[in-house]
Every structure is written in structure tokens, then in C-alpha cells.
Design a protein around this motif. Structure first.
Motif, short mmCIF file in Angstrom:
data_model
loop_
_atom_site.label_atom_id
_atom_site.label_comp_id
_atom_site.label_asym_id
_atom_site.label_seq_id
_atom_site.Cartn_x
_atom_site.Cartn_y
_atom_site.Cartn_z
N ALA A 129 0.84 -1.19 0.00
CA ALA A 129 0.00 0.00 0.00
C ALA A 129 0.88 1.24 0.00
CB ALA A 129 -0.91 0.00 1.23
N ARG A 130 0.31 2.38 -0.34
CA ARG A 130 1.05 3.63 -0.39
C ARG A 130 1.54 4.01 1.00
NH1 ARG A 130 -3.61 4.64 -2.82
NH2 ARG A 130 -4.21 6.09 -1.14
N PRO A 131 2.71 4.66 1.10
CA PRO A 131 3.21 5.09 2.41
C PRO A 131 2.22 5.97 3.18
CG PRO A 131 4.96 5.24 0.80
CD PRO A 131 3.71 4.91 0.04
N GLY A 132 1.57 6.91 2.49
CA GLY A 132 0.61 7.79 3.17
C GLY A 132 -0.54 7.02 3.80
N PHE A 133 -1.01 5.99 3.10
CA PHE A 133 -2.09 5.14 3.61
C PHE A 133 -1.62 4.42 4.88
CE2 PHE A 133 -4.34 1.10 3.78
CZ PHE A 133 -5.66 1.48 3.60
N LYS A 134 -0.39 3.90 4.84
CA LYS A 134 0.14 3.19 6.01
C LYS A 134 0.33 4.14 7.19
CE LYS A 134 2.63 -0.59 3.72
NZ LYS A 134 3.92 -1.30 3.66
N PHE A 135 0.82 5.35 6.91
CA PHE A 135 1.06 6.29 8.00
C PHE A 135 -0.25 6.71 8.67
CE2 PHE A 135 5.17 7.82 5.75
CZ PHE A 135 5.85 6.73 6.27
N LYS A 136 -1.31 6.88 7.88
CA LYS A 136 -2.59 7.23 8.47
C LYS A 136 -3.11 6.10 9.37
CE LYS A 136 -4.43 10.63 5.21
NZ LYS A 136 -4.54 11.66 6.26
N ASP A 137 -2.97 4.87 8.90
CA ASP A 137 -3.35 3.73 9.75
C ASP A 137 -2.48 3.65 10.99
OD1 ASP A 137 -5.58 2.76 8.50
OD2 ASP A 137 -4.60 1.05 7.53
N ALA A 138 -1.19 3.96 10.83
CA ALA A 138 -0.27 3.92 11.97
C ALA A 138 -0.71 4.90 13.05
CB ALA A 138 1.15 4.23 11.51
N ASP A 139 -1.06 6.14 12.64
CA ASP A 139 -1.52 7.12 13.61
C ASP A 139 -2.86 6.71 14.22
OD1 ASP A 139 0.66 8.78 13.35
OD2 ASP A 139 -0.27 10.09 11.86
N LEU A 140 -3.72 6.11 13.42
CA LEU A 140 -5.05 5.73 13.89
C LEU A 140 -4.98 4.66 14.97
CD1 LEU A 140 -8.11 5.96 13.64
CD2 LEU A 140 -8.00 4.30 11.76
N ILE A 141 -4.18 3.62 14.76
CA ILE A 141 -4.13 2.54 15.75
C ILE A 141 -3.20 2.87 16.91
CG2 ILE A 141 -4.72 0.82 14.00
CD1 ILE A 141 -1.83 -0.14 14.09
N GLY A 142 -2.33 3.87 16.75
CA GLY A 142 -1.62 4.46 17.87
C GLY A 142 -0.50 3.66 18.49
N ILE A 143 0.16 2.76 17.74
CA ILE A 143 1.28 1.99 18.30
C ILE A 143 2.37 2.98 18.74
CG2 ILE A 143 2.96 0.18 17.87
CD1 ILE A 143 -0.04 -0.66 17.84
N PRO A 144 2.94 2.82 19.95
CA PRO A 144 3.81 3.87 20.50
C PRO A 144 5.03 4.23 19.66
CG PRO A 144 3.13 2.36 22.23
CD PRO A 144 2.66 1.77 20.95
N LEU A 145 5.73 3.24 19.11
CA LEU A 145 6.99 3.53 18.42
C LEU A 145 6.93 3.01 16.99
CD1 LEU A 145 9.77 4.82 19.00
CD2 LEU A 145 10.61 2.53 19.60
N ARG A 146 7.31 3.86 16.06
CA ARG A 146 7.22 3.51 14.64
C ARG A 146 8.61 3.50 14.03
NH1 ARG A 146 3.38 7.42 11.45
NH2 ARG A 146 5.22 8.70 11.11
N VAL A 147 8.91 2.44 13.27
CA VAL A 147 10.19 2.32 12.56
C VAL A 147 9.89 2.26 11.07
CG1 VAL A 147 12.28 0.95 12.24
CG2 VAL A 147 11.21 1.08 14.51
#
Length: 639
Positions: free
Chosen positions: A570-588
Motif C-alpha cells: 500500500a502507499r506510504p501515506g495510507f500506512k502512515f494514516k493507519d499507523a496514527d489511527l491505531i496508535g502503536i507507541p513507536l514507529r520504525v
């Protein structure tokens, strides 16, 4: 876990029926789905978070000396009848009959487990040498919520940790209570919740003392009040109010007059119509609200089996009642818990009330009309219509703010009429013998601006919160009803003294969601986050990116890190929006120009900018950052 191999159905649109942030976010982030009103399925992310909260609860309970067991959810209805809680729970208790052969068995789904655990202990504990004992479980509870709402905050089925202590003395109970209280402070701090302990009402659980643990939020379902001196806090049901002196002695300044007020049974309707009736404005604080209750001593199931006529000098206890006239200022609300406590104290020496629960109900319109006055238009002087006789007595209880000689509008005791210039001295005291039955007591809900009960100049201020835990000193209510006793050193038998300690595990998750989020989604505390790290390769079709991402995934897991690998194409922007939505503390983040330069990006969910680390040092840096955050969080956990 790889994202492509789990089930995380995120939503881009805000659900129309979600009322509060926690409900909206838990739905959008794919944590829960509603099956029906009051019942939710926990999806993989929500279930992982719930299990992590449960693990914290279990660890702290065991550290506090509690022993885990597991009790049935199906209970025989007789247990609730023996303790009187079948009536106390009312429709909240889910109960039904099932056919077993040629007979019917009446069962209940456990709303809590006081009866079950007390029955267990009654059969297996008999000596002081076996006490103190604290038992706990983490079990599904069932309550028929008439208005399920706020997502998983108020449901008919929920996961609860309930612990029960059994002691030989109040000193033993106090020590267990202190240990449980400290354990609760540790649990909520470890879960990342900003909690406030407050004095609380025991409700249908019963007991002599209790505290709630609240998480403050504007959308909380409970109202709590705290002194600006910082030395008192309680929920509205329990909150006492500081000293307010009554004044019945003021002489009337104007003649009492009746005003025709058609269709004005409520204070709101009366104030709205007053300019038309009297040619002036009327504020609720200048009115008196008068309620009339029937009050009686309730019988236990065992007492009902006895000859009630032998009680109270030949009169069945069930036939004995008092009429209680309750007077409040029109802008205040009756606090039933306070009212019941005052009734217990006032009736303490009445033969028929000793040791019994107080039953009460509002007087019916039929009974009021038979006495000569009209419900909806009752005034404080309605006692003149309620004659004293063998089976009934009339008394008056007045909140101090209503016990003042000032301008009052009150009911005139007849349909569609109120009176102006009501005066206590003239209209209720002078020329009557009723002063001795008038009691001035704190019987209303506290509100913003009331004086603190510490009487130190403090002022009470309102806030709202979510209850996540509750501890009770039960005393002997259940042990006496269910025969849980022990023999002391002198072979004397006594009822076991109990305590009860509950935590809504679902509410820990909902409270975190309610209080820790931004416009983009959830912000999980590390300890209860479904995953600690979200690993995002920017281009899953790039062999180098995926080789690095897979190595990171394996090494992080080997280091004990709970990691979610977003391997979706999937597109990076799509993944980043999901990342912020589910709120996992640390992102790599792995890929793009960063990987070309030999670096990865590491970013806390709340950080403005990512940190860059060399590819070869990235895993080590993630482990260090997690360890530092855990140590920081641990410093906020009380000893």
C-alpha cells in the motif's frame, strides 16, 4: 505479527452512532465491533490490549496476596434471594428459568460474585486459623443495562476483576483494604492512566465504606466533586456538603397568597409560566421542591418465612410505614443514598427498623388525594393532611438550603395552585406541634460552588470521570445472610468480615482511548499497547527494503519486542494514516532516501520529528528507547 496475517479492519469514516471519543476511536482503529446494543466483539488489536491490561491486574493482585480462582457465570437465584439482592438489583439482574427434566430451575447470570464466593467460603472455612483470605478472579459479568452507551464503557457483558477478602476483625479488613487500595494505584499507574481516588457510594453491593478510582475526562459518565483545598474528593452520590445553618425564626414579611398555576407540576414549568401567572420572573432557587415518600422496613427472605405478626408488638412489619415529607430548594436534587442513611439514623431506635434495610417509594397520587392534597403541587405544610395513626407516622426532612426564612414559592397542596411568600415560622411552626418531627439534614446532591465538608473554607468544584475500579468494606452483610462464620481462639462463632474489590478491565482500555488521543487517532500507553513497535517498509516490492525489514522484524522479536510488521502493499501515506489511527507507541520506517543513506527512521507516536539511526544500529536503538520509556513510566508507579 504481520499485518497481512492478522485482522485489523480500520475505518476511514467516523461511525455515526459513536457518542464519545473512545467509542469512535476503538471502532475506527479496528479494536471492537458491535454485535448488538451492549455487546461487543474484541478484534485482535483490542483483545491484545485487553489481555495486557489483564496481565497487569493479575500481577498486582498476586503481589497484594490475593489468590486466583474461577467461578461460574451461572448462579442459582436462591443465593440472591437469601441476601436480598434480587430485589436490590431489580431489572439489572439477568435471570431466567430453564427446563431440567420435569422441573424448572431458576438461574441468574452473575452481575458480580459476592454470593457465590461467600457460599464457597461458608462451606470450606471454619476457623480463624484459615483467615485472612483474599480470593480473586477475572471473569465475564452480565448486567441488563437499560441504556447501553458509550461503547464498551456501559455494556451488558464485560470483563471484570473481582476480589473478595475474608477477615476475623476490622483490623484485618483494614489491612487488606489498604493493600488492595495500593495495588489499584499501581495497576492504573502502570496502565498509563491519570487516576483520582474518590469517596464513593456502595450502591447495591452494600458495605460501610468504599472508594472509586476515576479517570478524569469531559465525557465521563460520573460526576465527582473535589475541594479546591485538595483534601477531599467524592463522587456525586457520596459527596457530603459543608456546614449550612438553618434559620426557621425569620418573621414573614408578606402575606401568603395562592396563585393559579395550571399544568405546572415541575419546577421548570412553574418558572417558565410564572411571568404569565404573577407578572414577574421566578428562579428555581427561590422555590421549594416538596416530595412525599412512603418508608418502611424491608424483610429478608428468612423473615418473610416467620410469623410477621409476632414482630412490632403484634403488627406485621410489612404493614408499618412512615410518611416522609422531603423539602429541597427548587434548583437542587435529592440524593437518595444520603436520604436513606439519614432515615436509618433517625429510625435507629424504632423497634421495627432495627437491623433492617429501608424501603421507600414516592407516595401515589391516589394516596395523596385520599389524604387531601395533590401530588405535583405539594407544599412543606402537607403534614397537616397526613394524620398520625397506628400504622403510619409523618415526619419532615429539610435540606439546610431550603430551611431558610426568605421569599419562597411553594406548592399550595391543591391542583394547579402554588403559594407565594411561604414562611416556615408562620406556616409550619407557630400554632402547631410539628416542630419536633422536623429534621434538617444534608440530603441533596452537591453542586459546583458548595462548601467542602471539611469546613475549612474549601469550595467544591465539579468534574467528570470514568470509573475504572471500586473497593468496598462489606462488613458482615453477605456472611450473615449465607452463614459464613468462623470459630475464634475461644471456640466462639462469629460472622466473617468481608471486603470486595472490583476493576473493569474493559474500562481500562476505554479510559486510555478516551484520554489519550489526538485528531489522528489513538496514543497508547506503552504498557497496554497492542504492540510496542510498528515496523513499516515503504515499498514491499523492493527486495533490499524487505530484506532489511524482515531482519529487523526477526531481531526485534528475538529481543522480546512486541512488533507489528505492516507488510501490506500500500502507499506510504495510507500506512502512515493507519499507523496514527491505531496508535502503536513507536514507529520504525524503512526505505526511501533514508535507506539509500544507510539510515532508518524511528519515531514516537507523539514526537514532532523522527530520529534517524544507522541501519546496523537501528534495532539496538529501538530496544534502548523502549527500555528508557519503561523506566520513565515505572518512576510514576507508586511503591
Amino acid at each position: 505479527m504481520r499485518w497481512s496475517q492478522t485482522f485489523i479492519p480500520t475505518l476511514k469514516e467516523v461511525p455515526a452512532d459513536a457518542e464519545v471519543p473512545s467509542h469512535r476511536l476503538m471502532l475506527r482503529a479496528g479494536l471492537i465491533r458491535q454485535l448488538m446494543a451492549g455487546a461487543y466483539t474484541y478484534l485482535p488489536l483490542g483483545w491484545k490490549a485487553l489481555r495486557k491490561a489483564e496481565a497487569i491486574v493479575r500481577e498486582e493482585m498476586e503481589s497484594a496476596g490475593a489468590i486466583e480462582l474461577h467461578m461460574p457465570a451461572l448462579h442459582p437465584i436462591e443465593l440472591y434471594e437469601r441476601t436480598g439482592r434480587r430485589a436490590a438489583f431489580g431489572n439489572v439482574l439477568i435471570n431466567f428459568q430453564v427446563a431440567r427434566g420435569d422441573r424448572k430451575v431458576h438461574l441468574a447470570l452473575g452481575p458480580t460474585h459476592e454470593e457465590v464466593v461467600t457460599d464457597l467460603v461458608a462451606h470450606h472455612v471454619s476457623s480463624y486459623r484459615q483467615l485472612p483470605l483474599t480470593l480473586f478472579q477475572i471473569q465475564t459479568k452480565f448486567r441488563n443495562e437499560e441504556r447501553p452507551r458509550f461503547g464498551v464503557l456501559r455494556t451488558s457483558e464485560f470483563l471484570m476483576k473481582d476480589a473478595y477478602s475474608f477477615s476475623t476483625s476490622l483490623e484485618q479488613l483494614d489491612e487488606v483494604y489498604r493493600r488492595q487500595y495500593r495495588a489499584y494505584c499501581r495497576i492504573f499507574a502502570r496502565a498509563g492512566l491519570a487516576y483520582v481516588p474518590v469517596e464513593a457510594e456502595s450502591g447495591p453491593i452494600g458495605g460501610s465504606a468504599s472508594h472509586e478510582f476515576m479517570v478524569l475526562t469531559p465525557n465521563g459518565e460520573d460526576v465527582l466533586l473535589a475541594s479546591d483545598k485538595g483534601n477531599y474528593a467524592a463522587n456525586r452520590e457520596k459527596c457530603e456538603i459543608g456546614e449550612r445553618k438553618p434559620n426557621f425564626e425569620g418573621e414573614p414579611t408578606h402575606e401568603r397568597k395562592e396563585i393559579h398555576t395550571p399544568d405546572c407540576k415541575s419546577i421548570a414549568d412553574l418558572c417558565a409560566g410564572w411571568p404569565k401567572f404573577a407578572g414577574s420572573k421566578l428562579k428555581p432557587k427561590n422555590t421549594l421542591k416538596t416530595l412525599v415518600f412512603r418508608v418502611w422496613p424491608e424483610l429478608t427472605a428468612d423473615e418473610k418465612k416467620e410469623d410477621a405478626a409476632q414482630l412490632n408488638q403484634g403488627m406485621p412489619v410489612a404493614d408499618w410505614y412512615f410518611n416522609w415529607i422531603v423539602v429541597l430548594r427548587g434548583d437542587h436534587e435529592l440524593n437518595e443514598g444520603k436520604f436513606r442513611r439519614e432515615l436509618q439514623e433517625i429510625h435507629l431506635h424504632e423497634v421495627n427498623f432495627v437491623g433492617k434495610q429501608v424501603g421507600l417509594r414516592l407516595m401515589s397520587e391516589e394516596d395523596a388525594q385520599a389524604a387531601g392534597f395533590q401530588i405535583g403541587y405539594v407544599g412543606p405544610d402537607a403534614f397537616k393532611y397526613l394524620s398520625t395513626h397506628q400504622a403510619s407516622h409523618t415526619r419532615i426532612i429539610i435540606d439546610p438550603d431550603a430551611a431558610q426564612s426568605q421569599f419562597w414559592v411553594a406548592g399550595a397542596n391543591k391542583k394547579d395552585h402554588h403559594c407565594v411568600n411561604f414562611n416556615w415560622k408562620r406556616d409550619c411552626i407557630d400554632g402547631t406541634s410539628f416542630r419536633h418531627i422536623m429534621h434538617v439534614r444534608d440530603i441533596r446532591n452537591a453542586v459546583e460552588g458548595d462548601p467542602s465538608p471539611k469546613n475549612d473554607g474549601g469550595i467544591l468544584h465539579e468534574s467528570r470521570g470514568i470509573e475504572v475500579g471500586h473497593v468496598f468494606k462489606l462488613g458482615t452483610k453477605y456472611s450473615e445472610a449465607l452463614g459464613a462464620t468462623f470459630l475464634d481462639e475461644k471456640e466462639q462463632r462469629h460472622p466473617i468480615i468481608m471486603g470486595c474489590y472490583g476493576i473493569g478491565v474493559n474500562r481500562i482500555i476505554a479510559a486510555a482511548a478516551e484520554t489519550s488521543h489526538d485528531e489522528n487517532g489513538l496514543i497508547w500507553p506503552l504498557a497496554i499497547a497492542p504492540y510496542e513497535v510498528l515496523l513499516i517498509p515503504l515499498n514491499v516490492t523492493d527486495a533490499e527494503v524487505m530484506a532489511t525489514a524482515n531482519r529487523y522484524y526477526d531481531e526485534l522479536r528475538a529481543a522480546g519486542v512486541d512488533v507489528l510488521f505492516d507488510d501490506r502493499d500500500a502507499r506510504p501515506g495510507f500506512k502512515f494514516k493507519d499507523a496514527d489511527l491505531i496508535g502503536i507507541p513507536l514507529r520504525v520506517v524503512i526505505g526511501g532516501r533514508g535507506l539509500q543513506e544507510g539510515q532508518v527512521e524511528i519515531k514516537w507516536r507523539t514526537a514532532a520529528e523522527p530520529e534517524k539511526a544507522p541501519v546496523e544500529a537501528g534495532v539496538r536503538r529501538v530496544v534502548e528507547m523502549l527500555a528508557a520509556r519503561r523506566a520513565e513510566d515505572a518512576r510514576g508507579v507508586p511503591a
